[in-house]
Every structure is written in C-alpha cells, then in structure tokens.
Design a protein around this motif. Sequence first.
Motif, PDB file in Angstrom:
ATOM      1  N   LEU A  15      -7.696  -0.937  -3.423  1.00 37.35           N
ATOM      2  CA  LEU A  15      -7.322   0.257  -2.211  1.00 37.35           C
ATOM      3  C   LEU A  15      -8.530   1.065  -2.442  1.00 37.35           C
ATOM      4  O   LEU A  15      -9.131   1.556  -3.768  1.00 37.35           O
ATOM      5  N   VAL A  64      -0.082   1.380   0.803  1.00 44.17           N
ATOM      6  CA  VAL A  64      -0.508   0.539   0.385  1.00 44.17           C
ATOM      7  C   VAL A  64       0.521  -0.751   1.802  1.00 44.17           C
ATOM      8  O   VAL A  64       0.935  -1.251   1.962  1.00 44.17           O
ATOM      9  N   TRP A  77       0.622   6.444  -2.837  1.00 41.82           N
ATOM     10  CA  TRP A  77      -0.410   5.404  -1.762  1.00 41.82           C
ATOM     11  C   TRP A  77       0.364   4.794  -1.248  1.00 41.82           C
ATOM     12  O   TRP A  77       1.681   4.140  -0.627  1.00 41.82           O
TER      13      TRP A  77
END
Length: 251
Positions: A207, A174, A172
Amino acid sequence: MSFRSALSHVLSSTIEPSAEETGARGRFPRASVTALGEAGLLGLTVATDLGGGGLGLTEAAEVVTDVSRACPATGAVVRSHYAAVAFIEAYGSHWMRRKVAVGLHLGTLALTDADDAGTPGAAPSPTGSTATRTGDVVALRGRKRDVVGAGEADSYIWSSPPAHGGKGPSLWLVPADAPGLFVPARPSGDGPRGSGTSTVCADPVLLPAGALLERDGEADGLLSTVRAWLAAMSTAGAGSPTGAPGVRALA
C-alpha cells in the motif's frame, strides 16, 4: 423521501423476501446490499455535500436494528459497514466518500488477528499482523479472522502494529482489489449465516504510506470511535456478540 420511508420500502421489497434463503443457503445478501445502496442507506452517514444522508449514529443504529430483525446477515453487514464508514468519512478521499454516498462502496472491519483471542487492535502476538515500510510503500502481512463481508466488501479497515516504532496500533484503509489480499477458499467465521464472515489474508499487501489512518502507532482514538459506533448499534439483532465478528471485544 425520509430514510425511514426508504428503509421500509427496501425491507418489504428486498430484504424480507430474501431473508430465509440468505440464512438457509448461506448466500451473501448482495441484492439487499445493492437495494440499500440505491435507497441511499449505505451513504446515510456521509456528508450531504457529497450526496450522502448527513445523518449520524442514532439513525445508523435504527437502520441496523430494523434490518437485523428482518435478516441477521444483512444487519451484520450494515453494522460493520457503518463503523467502517466512520473512518472513511474522516480519512477517505473525496472520490471514495462519494462512492459510499451513492451506494457504490461497501466497507468493513478487519481488526482481529486470526491467532489472537484478545482485544482487536491490541498489541499483536509475534506471529500476528505486521507492517513494514520501505520509502513510501508499506507491506502488510497477516490474517484477520471473523471479517464480515469478507470477499464481498470494497475496502477493509485493517489493523497492524506500527510500521515505525510506537506503542499503539495503526489502521490502514485497504482496497479489496489490492494484490496479495485474499479470502481462503474454505470460509470460516462466527457471523450470521450468509453474512460472508470469514478470514482475510494479506501475503503481503503493498500500500502507499498514505493509506494510513491517523498517525503511525496512534490509532487508539480511532478504535474508540469504533467502540462508540458498535456500542450504539449493539441492541440490533446483528449487534449481539455473535453478530459482530471480529469486533466482539470492542462492542
């Protein structure tokens, strides 16, 4: 100006004069990172149509080697940044890639669970990182150890088990300002003094599902990219096992 000329100028004007203080006081080399960005060196591997250098792994390794000789802390930061940018170039938005290209975005890696002594990106322990998807929102929880530039970078490449089945890891992108993401008040980590190496915690971080890099549970290929980049930069002073916290088993 060639990237080598730009690097020589930054080394002599900023990195070398501040290296001793960076190591002695353990201060993150913000001035050096800023100077590298202004010289176009943080965007060295971003496409030229976005204002980047359009160069590759060989040139990135050369920069890391020279920077590390002058200041191991700054070298560790740049090494982790270049590895993270490989992901950002492949999956990041036009806006984010442009920010990297002009030296206004610093990336880093957050791949190893704090309670995991094994390979970053491997199947986590029951108490390791988790990813839970509800609709178009994903909640990340966990602690990542030995993150270079913790609390200083603008984004983290974060690993987790898949949110929905699958055997491999997920990755991911972030942002550092994501609510729920924090660095403990007492830093910890094995990186060069001044590199900002510490633990980063997600408790949780929410997210959009679009922050996923590659398909859920199929990030093994992306981790191979990290291996290639880190191995190519492993001859640098910051590329020794102690200079690449959080990715030691990958290098």
